[in-house]
Motif scaffolding. Structure first.
Motif, PDB file in Angstrom:
ATOM      1  N   UNK A 136     -18.315  -5.818  25.836  1.00 29.48           N
ATOM      2  CA  UNK A 136     -17.077  -5.222  25.415  1.00 29.48           C
ATOM      3  C   UNK A 136     -16.253  -6.050  24.779  1.00 29.48           C
ATOM      4  N   UNK A 137     -16.468  -7.599  24.707  1.00 27.06           N
ATOM      5  CA  UNK A 137     -15.709  -8.623  24.359  1.00 27.06           C
ATOM      6  C   UNK A 137     -15.280  -8.052  23.107  1.00 27.06           C
ATOM      7  N   UNK A 138     -13.811  -8.236  22.763  1.00 27.37           N
ATOM      8  CA  UNK A 138     -13.303  -8.057  21.377  1.00 27.37           C
ATOM      9  C   UNK A 138     -12.675  -9.241  21.076  1.00 27.37           C
ATOM     10  N   UNK A 139     -11.950 -10.136  21.667  1.00 26.81           N
ATOM     11  CA  UNK A 139     -11.175 -11.289  21.126  1.00 26.81           C
ATOM     12  C   UNK A 139     -10.712 -12.051  22.222  1.00 26.81           C
ATOM     13  N   UNK A 140     -10.168 -13.213  21.937  1.00 21.97           N
ATOM     14  CA  UNK A 140      -9.548 -14.227  22.912  1.00 21.97           C
ATOM     15  C   UNK A 140      -8.050 -14.475  22.532  1.00 21.97           C
ATOM     16  N   UNK A 141      -7.188 -14.109  23.444  1.00 22.77           N
ATOM     17  CA  UNK A 141      -5.906 -14.415  23.440  1.00 22.77           C
ATOM     18  C   UNK A 141      -5.644 -15.676  23.340  1.00 22.77           C
ATOM     19  N   UNK A 142      -4.756 -16.524  22.525  1.00 25.63           N
ATOM     20  CA  UNK A 142      -4.747 -17.711  22.378  1.00 25.63           C
ATOM     21  C   UNK A 142      -3.123 -18.141  21.768  1.00 25.63           C
ATOM     22  N   UNK A 143      -2.206 -18.329  22.758  1.00 26.50           N
ATOM     23  CA  UNK A 143      -0.733 -18.505  22.512  1.00 26.50           C
ATOM     24  C   UNK A 143      -0.305 -17.026  21.974  1.00 26.50           C
ATOM     25  N   UNK A 144       0.237 -16.591  21.162  1.00 25.32           N
ATOM     26  CA  UNK A 144       0.710 -15.248  20.848  1.00 25.32           C
ATOM     27  C   UNK A 144      -0.310 -14.479  19.720  1.00 25.32           C
ATOM     28  N   UNK A 145      -1.582 -15.003  19.625  1.00 26.77           N
ATOM     29  CA  UNK A 145      -2.364 -14.386  18.567  1.00 26.77           C
ATOM     30  C   UNK A 145      -3.936 -14.352  19.341  1.00 26.77           C
ATOM     31  N   UNK A 146      -4.674 -13.597  18.591  1.00 25.51           N
ATOM     32  CA  UNK A 146      -5.907 -13.040  19.079  1.00 25.51           C
ATOM     33  C   UNK A 146      -6.855 -13.828  17.992  1.00 25.51           C
ATOM     34  N   UNK A 206      -6.967 -27.316  22.849  1.00 26.12           N
ATOM     35  CA  UNK A 206      -6.390 -25.988  22.740  1.00 26.12           C
ATOM     36  C   UNK A 206      -7.385 -24.886  22.984  1.00 26.12           C
ATOM     37  N   UNK A 207      -8.501 -24.992  22.661  1.00 25.50           N
ATOM     38  CA  UNK A 207      -9.557 -23.685  22.640  1.00 25.50           C
ATOM     39  C   UNK A 207     -10.502 -23.955  23.868  1.00 25.50           C
ATOM     40  N   UNK A 208     -10.228 -24.989  24.618  1.00 19.88           N
ATOM     41  CA  UNK A 208     -11.136 -25.252  25.940  1.00 19.88           C
ATOM     42  C   UNK A 208     -10.440 -24.708  27.058  1.00 19.88           C
ATOM     43  N   UNK A 209     -11.216 -24.172  27.980  1.00 19.68           N
ATOM     44  CA  UNK A 209     -10.953 -23.931  29.438  1.00 19.68           C
ATOM     45  C   UNK A 209     -11.229 -25.109  30.214  1.00 19.68           C
ATOM     46  N   UNK A 210     -10.484 -25.758  30.762  1.00 19.80           N
ATOM     47  CA  UNK A 210     -10.450 -26.971  31.720  1.00 19.80           C
ATOM     48  C   UNK A 210     -10.242 -26.790  33.228  1.00 19.80           C
ATOM     49  N   UNK A 211      -9.369 -25.663  33.501  1.00 19.96           N
ATOM     50  CA  UNK A 211      -8.943 -25.555  34.857  1.00 19.96           C
ATOM     51  C   UNK A 211      -8.832 -23.964  35.002  1.00 19.96           C
ATOM     52  N   UNK A 212      -8.748 -23.521  36.242  1.00 28.12           N
ATOM     53  CA  UNK A 212      -8.735 -22.074  36.544  1.00 28.12           C
ATOM     54  C   UNK A 212      -7.889 -21.414  35.654  1.00 28.12           C
TER      55      UNK A 212
END
Length: 840
Positions: A640-650, A292-298
């Motif tokens: 300037x990275x602040x957070x990652x959006x994941x579903x409806x949360x950051x 869920x926390x991985x990027x596997x595709x574009x």
């Protein structure tokens, strides 16, 4: 004052009384630290001074014991949560380096041709006046970037003062560090996958350890801390370790299983193990959760099902049978090991140069991180985790004044796709063909010995047209100092102030400082003091005026050190401090980010990456430009990275450093995709290994537990333990060459050849020759090379203490300078050589 005789008499009396007491035996008594130690020679109580060792990159807290102002011995600091009071042989031998009879103890200026060994002693006033004049001229001419500094593994405070204070204030960012010689490929893979945090391996809590090319029981980063924790876990919990390595190192020998592997094929085995995990659905459970926390595709918002499908398709052809043909490891062992690793929790995969110092090193590391991700063994107790380090606050100049880097330091054009902090081992060669260094300074660095193709480096350093002025800052007369115009004698770590920031071994930060245990020998000066004085002579204002003040300010400006550790006074007394109430920091990527932080006026949400970022901190000219270019298309947006959006949360995510990756664990690298490279790890063979004839072998190098590569041969205690450089050969490899154990053999490459002693053993894979990465010094004093330095003490007794004859050979003489194509790391393990019996 207690006498030596009374001290031993009292100890004998205590033992006798315990043995005579009813029901009490000496072995039953509870042993407690006595808190004092006494000299066996003088009977005087030692004075213990907390410090931090620098004999390798581990930076272990230590205690220096002095006897009437003279350094007597070294020991570990028992208050350190990193090492638990242990110190390895290298650290204990630091005494020998302090009192090295060939140390440089006063400034020297060349009086003959470079490399002639002709010197004259000069005063510090003369040396500093000449250097300050050269640097001021460059600055006045508007070319301060032509002052170039190459440095080795400096102490944390020294590196910060150099890179964040002195060089920016002077106006040059022409710096080349040592990373491309050691761990650049591994660090580049981290930046591409999980961001900038260093890695750490929680061997204390692991139940299964998978080791690719790491000799963690002898020479890994954080060596003492890791070796201790593995040993405890092996005894207490019978933790299992499987090691893939070309050589039966001491670590492989203490593993449950050693799987010999062909050099440069770790990537194939790692991909095959990922294949097994996916095909057997072993990712289900914790691996599925972590996806869920991985990027596997574009697609940044792809479902877990889509990610699983993409991974299965990508890994379909990387079967164990395919990997066997490449690596030589039986397919059944690859499959069984993958199943065991995926089925045991928690499990940890650890790696080092054996996997990464190759042409395919970055993808090898990325594939190993993929294996950890697919089994859910990322940033949890007992796994490979994001390293925790102390956050020192130190004096620095305004970062806005930081000048641009001198292009020459990145090496030749196209040397690496993502060189990050430069390809230092290629910088000198590039400088020869362009307007390179007018003044080149080395600090704690010996490229004439430590780089590949040493002959080329030596020739360049002798070229006064390419390098008009050279300065060496070092305590020791090494191969590069011998080619300098000016030598400034640095202090050893036992004569100087500093701070350190080693990676924690238990995910709790430990602060440490270094303080002088003795007065500097001769006229040696701490390089931090030298830099501060140079600035003053040129009229440049710095926030501190000495190394001691730098450490004092760090203790004052760092909140926890100031308030909880009682500042400099508390740190001087204990040497280390950690928060006893802290708990190990795992899973930091899961921490929610408050809405108020994301509601700041300059914070934007980038839909393509799911990244919340502050366009002002990133350096974008305007909000409109930031929105138009997006996060990935804005240079330096990662700042300037602040957070990652994941579903409806950051969430905090895996914070990027140096590249505009998302806050996801990027198995699919958008950065590599943008460079036209495969975004998921794929197999790539070592080019030089594709057509190996029967007369060709692959040369690999390794580190031993009593030497810090080439930096410790002047420590007599260490060099008499291991001074020769025997070449390991498999009996099958040796037999076809009529080579027997103990024979003198010739190892040749396109650069030339060296002669060494053969060690014929089943402890190495066929088709390989392995040499230790130390020895072969031409300079560095009588113990390292058999040759006294121009300033060495003339003492027949000292000369007689070198009972061994051979200084060994330097493998770097025949290893070409070559860069891993993504990160630029030196490819230590790819050289093709011939091996023949040397003529009598």
């Amino acid at each position: 004052m207690i006498s030596r005789r009374n001290f031993f008499r009292a100890g004998a009396g205590l033992a006798a009384s315990l043995a005579a007491a009813p029901g009490v035996h000496a072995h039953d008594a509870e042993l407690k630290p006595g808190g004092a130690a006494y000299s066996a020679w003088s009977g005087v109580q030692y004075k213990g001074v907390p410090t931090v060792c620098t004999l390798c990159v581990s930076r272990c807290p230590a205690i220096a014991y002095t006897d009437d102002g003279r350094l007597a011995k070294m020991g570990g600091n028992p208050q350190s949560i990193r090492t638990g009071g242990r110190l390895c042989a290298r650290g204990q031998a630091a005494v020998e380096q302090v009192y090295d009879p060939d140390r440089i103890l006063y400034p020297m200026k060349r009086s003959g041709p470079r490399g002639s060994g002709q010197w004259q002693r000069v005063s510090w006033d003369v040396a500093m006046g000449e250097l300050a004049g050269l640097l001021k001229s460059l600055r006045d001419e508007g070319v301060p970037e032509r002052f170039v500094v190459q440095h080795g593994w400096l102490s944390a405070g020294t590196r910060r003062l150099l890179e964040e204070v002195f060089m920016p204030a002077y106006g040059s960012a022409s710096l080349a560090g040592p990373e491309s010689l050691g761990r650049r490929a591994r660090l580049a893979a981290h930046r591409l996958t999980w961001g900038g945090a260093p890695d750490h391996w929680d061997l204390e809590n692991a139940r299964y350890i998978l080791n690719f090319g790491s000799n963690l029981l002898e020479a890994h980063t954080n060596y003492v801390a890791l070796a201790r924790r593995f040993s405890d876990n092996a005894v207490d919990n019978r933790v299992k370790m499987v090691t893939f390595d070309v050589r039966l190192s001491n670590t492989a020998a203490r593993s449950d299983e050693w799987l010999p592997i062909r050099p440069g094929t770790d990537l194939a085995v790692a991909l095959a193990m990922c294949h097994v995990v996916m095909e057997k659905d072993l990712y289900r459970g914790e691996g599925e959760r972590f996806l869920e926390y991985c990027r596997v595709t574009p697609q940044v918002d792809a479902s877990v099902a889509d990610k699983v499908a993409a991974l299965k398709a990508h890994l379909a052809d990387f079967t164990p049978e395919w990997a066997e043909g490449i690596s030589g490891v039986p397919a059944a062992r690859i499959e069984a090991t993958a199943v065991a690793f995926a089925s045991t929790r928690p499990a940890c995969v650890i790696s080092q140069r054996g996997a990464s110092a190759h042409h395919n090193g970055v993808d090898a590391e990325r594939a190993l991180q993929m294996l950890a991700a697919l089994t859910g063994n990322v940033d949890v107790a007992g796994s490979r985790a994001q390293g925790v380090m102390p956050r020192w606050v130190t004096p620095r100049v305004d970062p806005e004044t930081l000048p641009k880097r001198l292009a020459a330091l990145d090496g030749p054009a196209g040397a690496a796709v993502l060189p990050f902090d430069g390809v230092g081992h290629l910088a000198l060669g590039a400088a020869k063909d362009q307007a390179g260094p007018a003044v080149l300074m080395w600090i704690g660095h010996n490229p004439a010995y430590a780089n590949g193709n040493t002959a080329e480096t030596v020739a360049l350093l002798k070229d006064e047209k390419a390098l008009p002025h050279t300065v060496a800052v070092t305590p020791f007369y090494d191969e590069t100092a011998a080619l300098a115009d000016l030598i400034l004698p640095d202090t050893t770590f036992l004569e100087s102030w500093d701070i350190e920031e080693g990676v924690s071994a238990n995910q709790i930060a430990e602060f440490a400082i270094r303080q002088p245990a003795i007065e500097p020998m001769g006229e040696a000066r701490d390089v931090k003091d030298v830099l501060c004085e140079l600035a003053a002579m040129m009229g440049i204002s710095l926030p501190v005026r000495s190394g001691a003040k730098f450490v004092e300010e760090a203790c004052r400006q760092t909140p926890d050190v100031k308030t909880k550790a009682r500042g400099l006074a508390g740190m001087k007394k204990a040497g280390v401090w950690s928060d006893k109430s802290a708990t190990p920091a795992f899973g930091a990527y899961l921490v929610p980010v408050a809405e108020e932080e994301l509601g700041q006026p300059a914070v934007l949400l980038d839909d393509a990456s799911g990244v919340y970022w502050n366009w002002r901190l990133a350096g974008a000219a305007s909000e409109a430009e930031a929105r138009s270019n997006g996060y990935s298309g804005t240079a330096g947006a990662w700042r300037g990275y602040a957070a990652q959006k994941l579903g409806g949360a950051a969430v905090a995510g895996f914070r990027p450093y140096g590249v505009n990756k998302s806050g996801l664990f990027e198995l699919y690298s958008t950065v590599l995709a943008a460079k036209g490279l495969p975004p998921l790890p794929v197999w790539s063979a070592i080019p030089e290994h594709q057509e190996l004839g029967d007369d060709k072998l692959v040369l690999v190098t390794f580190k031993v537990n009593v030497h810090a590569q080439g930096r410790s041969q002047n420590a007599r205690w260490l060099d008499e333990i291991q001074h020769d450089t025997a070449a390991w050969l498999n009996p099958a490899t040796a037999a076809v060459r009529d080579i027997r154990d103990g024979d003198r053999i010739r190892i040749g490459s396109a650069l030339g050849d060296i002669v060494v002693t053969a060690r014929v053993t089943h402890s190495i894979a066929p088709g390989v020759v392995a040499l230790p990465a130390h020895g072969g010094h031409r300079e560095y004093g009588r113990f390292a090379s058999g040759k006294r330095t121009p300033t060495g003490v003339d003492d027949v007794k000292l000369d007689g203490q070198r009972w061994w004859k051979s200084a060994g050979s330097n493998a770097n003489d025949i290893i070409p300078k070559s860069a891993e194509p993504v990160s630029g790391q030196q490819r230590w393990m790819d050289t093709v050589v011939t091996v023949t019996k040397a003529s009598a």
